[in-house]
Design a protein around this motif. Structure first.
Motif, short mmCIF file in Angstrom:
data_model
loop_
_atom_site.label_atom_id
_atom_site.label_comp_id
_atom_site.label_asym_id
_atom_site.label_seq_id
_atom_site.Cartn_x
_atom_site.Cartn_y
_atom_site.Cartn_z
N GLU A 17 0.70 -1.45 0.14
CA GLU A 17 -0.26 -0.20 0.51
C GLU A 17 0.91 1.26 0.47
O GLU A 17 0.85 2.01 -0.41
N HIS A 20 2.26 1.17 -3.42
CA HIS A 20 1.05 1.77 -4.02
C HIS A 20 0.45 3.78 -4.04
O HIS A 20 0.15 3.97 -5.15
N ASP A 21 0.82 3.51 -2.86
CA ASP A 21 0.37 5.57 -2.73
C ASP A 21 1.89 6.27 -2.86
O ASP A 21 1.33 7.84 -3.46
N GLN A 22 2.78 5.88 -2.93
CA GLN A 22 4.21 7.09 -3.51
C GLN A 22 3.42 7.18 -4.99
O GLN A 22 4.16 7.79 -5.68
N GLN A 24 1.12 6.41 -7.08
CA GLN A 24 -0.48 6.91 -6.69
C GLN A 24 0.45 9.10 -6.85
O GLN A 24 -0.29 9.80 -7.71
N THR A 25 1.41 9.80 -7.00
CA THR A 25 1.99 10.81 -6.95
C THR A 25 2.69 10.81 -8.02
O THR A 25 3.53 12.26 -8.01
N GLY A 78 -6.35 6.87 -8.28
CA GLY A 78 -6.67 5.62 -6.51
C GLY A 78 -6.52 4.82 -6.72
O GLY A 78 -6.04 3.59 -7.73
N LYS A 79 -6.25 4.25 -5.52
CA LYS A 79 -5.96 2.70 -5.49
C LYS A 79 -7.09 1.88 -5.65
O LYS A 79 -8.12 2.04 -5.58
#
Length: 840
Positions: A17, A20-22, A24-25, A78-79
């Motif tokens: 996670e 994946h969050d990184q 997204q940016t 987004g995820k």
């Protein structure tokens, strides 16, 4: 151009996670084995062992360097947690309904593309794990002999025997030589493992990692070295409470010398036997020697049941390695992960057998109890990833047995937390296996995935299409089993061919399931129902019916061959109702099996199915391109199922075949069916070069109504052509001549005997030369067995066809051979009686 699939496995969901969050940016770097060009489209498949489903994203390569590839998401929003596997539109039958599934559901399922059952991969391993190679062949002995010699040198080094003291100027050079020799003897083997094995008979040290199976040190080294150093090596293992030690080939020279120094340090003995393991382990960790793995007595795990000693050692070694890993200094997280993976691969490698892999997997929860800095799912995931792909389905088969056993236990004791804990671990392991099977498209795993679904370990939507196909087939088979009459009625009352074809495809699809489950009574009921529903239908519909079973004939053959007699009785009923497809199954078994008892049974069954068997025989014998032994089987059946002399034409084509056994079987069919030209065929084969064929033809004379005078002349010529002046060389032909005379004595009428009598008398009396008397041949001191047979046969024949000349000859014969007097008297009485009957 298809996008590239990139699979990224994380040790835990939180790390996935975070990555994946990184992502997204903005773009993030990935270390790939092969950098991809910029703008390459990829499908990013992110997995972690404790996640229900993977994360899948579309991405693109933005740039690449020598070591990393930078990727960015495409239309990042987004995820998105989704299944990377195909969705399904096929529903399920209403199991709560009292009747069968709806026709719409059946129609939807059978509209799926038909698939052949996935062939099971070749095992490639023995039924039972090989625990030790006690008799290495010459090549194996040559391969491992230098290793045994090196171990003896290592023993001298750590025992301080013949090895320089650490402070000696030559110590470094000696250690270098031992290290270089280690590198040489290891070849391409990644590690050497020495394990102490204790049995009731003896204690031994076993070498693993070089040959396919472990081998004892005693087997390798000569008697001298064994007597001198093996006991000392045992003593060392016992003194240090050492259970096993593994040395990786990639150990550096410095670490190797440090290892030998540590293992031979006499100060360790001052700490006491109980503390030796801890002291030595601490010293290895202090020197950052990750390439040596040593398991001591105090490293043993608390197993809940007895495990094979090799599995127990492997588990203890892994627990020890994983516990020590955080203690090594200067090791990055990435390197630590690689060390974990490499350690597991090295530890699993010597096990080699699916049963041993399974023993390790289903008990790895014990390791998790000791290695507190790792989650059980992480250990399980690394273990599953390390298994050889080709052995994964076979390993899972043993895991299923463990799961079934635990399910039985928990059913009897629902609140048992220990069993629930083990069940939870096994279900996680099987889910890890499923993920690997799907992502790597491992063959032979259809049934494995279907089993996981049926045990609610994976969902239907997470299965690939071929596994869904199996599950739908099983669902449909169960529905057919429960409501067979309704399905048969649906087929019988079909208003059009399209509707009938839906049922035909349904039946064709469920037949393999019934066979797999050995539900012969269901298969027999289905075949009987279809047979009854066929009454009055068209030839086209008959052909469609045959399509239900014809694709599965090979499976029926295998099932019949592997069944016991009671099971074959049930299969006989099924095959009998199948009509010609069932005949083809029996014919195929007859053609291929080497089991004589089974062949006899199949012959009896085919004989009982005369009409269908006759068609099979006709089809086989009309195709001259088939192997000779299949033709031979067909000819054998022909005699059993036909009484029509016209069918003899099928056998005539094989009377001159190059293979004598086929000629013999064709002759048997001719004799059994007795066509008008049987005499001619039999007479021609009296001169066959194969003794079995001409002997059968000779016997056939007594089984045929010989009426043609030319036939008698041909037989007589065969008899009298045997050269009596070369008896020893002519012995086989004399035996045939005797048999032919015996045959003629049962067939020939006295009214046509004059020529026969004179020729027999002329042949039986040796040629007179050099003043020898008429019966000089018969007066010899000894006679061969063949000659005796000839004389006895001649007496019988002359008694049937002879006259005054024969009586005179027979009297002379009796005087020369008193042993034959009784038979001679009978023959003379027969001649005299025949003369009186003729006169009256």
């Amino acid at each position: 151009m298809k996008p590239h699939l990139i699979i990224v496995k994380f040790v835990a969901a939180d790390r996935l996670e975070a990555f994946h969050d990184q992502l997204q940016t903005g773009p993030r770097d990935l270390a790939l084995k092969r950098p991809l060009p910029e703008d390459t489209k990829i499908v990013l498949f992110l997995t972690a062992p404790d996640m229900e489903a993977p994360v899948v994203e579309n991405a693109v390569v933005t740039q690449h360097t020598e070591d990393d590839t930078r990727i960015a998401l495409v239309n990042a929003s987004g995820k998105q947690i989704i299944s990377a596997l195909p969705e399904t539109s096929v529903g399920t039958p209403n199991s709560s309904a009292p009747g069968p599934a709806s026709f719409e559901w059946i129609q939807e399922v059978v509209s799926e593309k038909e698939r052949e059952a996935e062939p099971q991969p070749v095992a490639g391993f023995s039924d039972k794990p090989v625990e030790e190679n006690k008799t290495p062949d010459p090549d194996e002995r040559e391969r491992i002999r230098p290793v045994g010699e090196w171990i003896m040198k290592l023993a001298k080094a750590i025992l301080r025997t013949g090895y320089y003291d650490a402070s000696h100027p030559g110590a470094a050079e000696a250690g270098k030589g031992l290290y270089q020799e280690f590198q040489q003897v290891m070849g391409d083997c990644p590690e050497l493992l020495l394990t102490i094995e204790e049995t009731r008979q003896q204690t031994d040290i076993v070498i693993s990692g070089i040959l396919d199976a472990p081998v004892s040190v005693r087997t390798l080294v000569g008697k001298g070295s064994a007597a001198l150093y093996v006991p000392k090596l045992f003593e060392y293992f016992e003194k240090k409470k050492l259970l096993s030690i593994a040395i990786k080939k990639n150990i550096s020279a410095d670490h190797f010398r440090a290892f030998v120094r540590i293992m031979s340090d006499p100060k360790v003995d001052q700490s006491g036997a109980r503390e030796a393991g801890r002291v030595l382990t601490a010293a290895l960790v202090e020197q950052n020697i990750t390439e040596v793995s040593a398991v001591f007595d105090n490293d043993q795990l608390d197993f809940e049941k007895n495990l094979p000693w090799r599995v127990a050692i492997a588990m203890q070694r892994l627990a020890k390695d994983l516990m020590l890993l955080p203690m090594f200094s200067g090791i990055s997280e990435e390197k630590a992960q690689k060390l974990k993976e490499q350690s597991i691969r090295d530890i699993l490698r010597p096990l080699r057998h699916p049963k041993r892999f399974n023993d390790f997997l289903v008990n790895c929860y014990i390791i998790a109890d000791y290695v507190t800095h790792m989650e059980p799912s992480e250990i399980e995931n690394i273990l599953v990833d390390a298994l050889p792909a080709n052995l994964l389905p076979a390993t899972a088969a043993y895991t299923f047995e463990e799961l079934d056993w635990l399910n039985e236990k928990i059913a009897a004791d629902p609140g048992n937390q220990r069993i629930l804990h083990r069940l939870e671990g096994i279900r996680r392991i099987l889910k890890c296996m499923a993920g690997r099977v799907v992502t790597e498209n491992i063959s032979g795993a259809q049934a494995f995935l279907a089993y996981l679904y049926e045990n609610e370990i994976v969902s239907f939507e997470h299965l690939p299409e071929d596994a869904r196909y199996i599950i739908n087939s099983r669902r449909m088979a169960e529905d057919v089993r429960l409501h067979a009459d309704a399905y048969i009625e649906g087929f019988a009352s079909a208003a059009d061919n399209d509707t009938a074809m839906v049922y035909i495809r349904c039946f064709r699809r469920v037949v393999p399931v019934f066979m797999e489950n050995r539900q012969w009574e269901v298969l027999e009921s289905l075949s009987r129902g279809l047979l009854e529903s066929r009454e009055g239908i068209t030839a086209r519909d008959q052909e469609i019916f045959d399509q239900v079973f014809s694709p599965h004939l090979d499976r029926l053959c295998r099932a019949y061959e592997n069944a016991d007699d009671p099971e074959r009785d049930r299969l006989d009923d099924v095959l009998a109702r199948l009509g010609y497809p069932g005949i083809r199954v029996l014919g195929k078994i007859l053609s291929e099996t080497s089991d004589r008892k089974l062949r006899a049974r199949v012959v009896d069954r085919l004989a009982a199915l005369a009409e269908g068997a006759r068609k099979w025989v006709t089809d086989v014998l009309s195709d001259l391109n088939r192997p000779w032994y299949i033709h031979r089987n067909a000819l054998m059946i022909l005699r059993q199922v036909s009484t029509d002399a016209e069918d003899a034409r099928l056998a005539e084509a094989f009377l001159n075949h190059e293979h004598p056994r086929l000629r013999l079987e064709a002759l048997g069919a001719i004799v059994a069916l007795k066509p008008p030209n049987a005499e001619r065929h039999v007479t021609e084969l009296l001169s066959d070069p194969d003794s079995r064929v001409n002997w059968r033809a000779t016997k056939a004379i007594t089984e045929l109504p010989v009426k043609n005078p030319d036939t008698v002349d041909q037989i007589l010529d065969l008899i009298t052509d045997v050269p009596l002046d070369h008896l020893k060389e002519a012995s086989p032909r004399l035996k045939q001549a005797a048999a032919l005379m015996t045959a003629l004595s049962t067939l020939i009428d006295i009214s046509a005997s004059t020529r026969l009598e004179s020729q027999i008398l002329e042949w039986i009396q040796p040629m007179s030369t050099g003043g020898k008397k008429r019966l000089s041949l018969l007066k010899r001191n000894s006679q061969t067995q063949a000659e005796i047979h000839v004389l006895k046969a001649a007496i019988g024949l002359l008694g049937k066809v002879g006259g005054d000349f024969s009586v005179s000859f027979l009297k002379d014969l009796a005087r020369a051979n008193p042993d034959l007097a009784g038979q001679v008297d009978q023959a003379i009485d027969s001649i005299e009686k025949a003369k009186k009957d003729t006169a009256s």
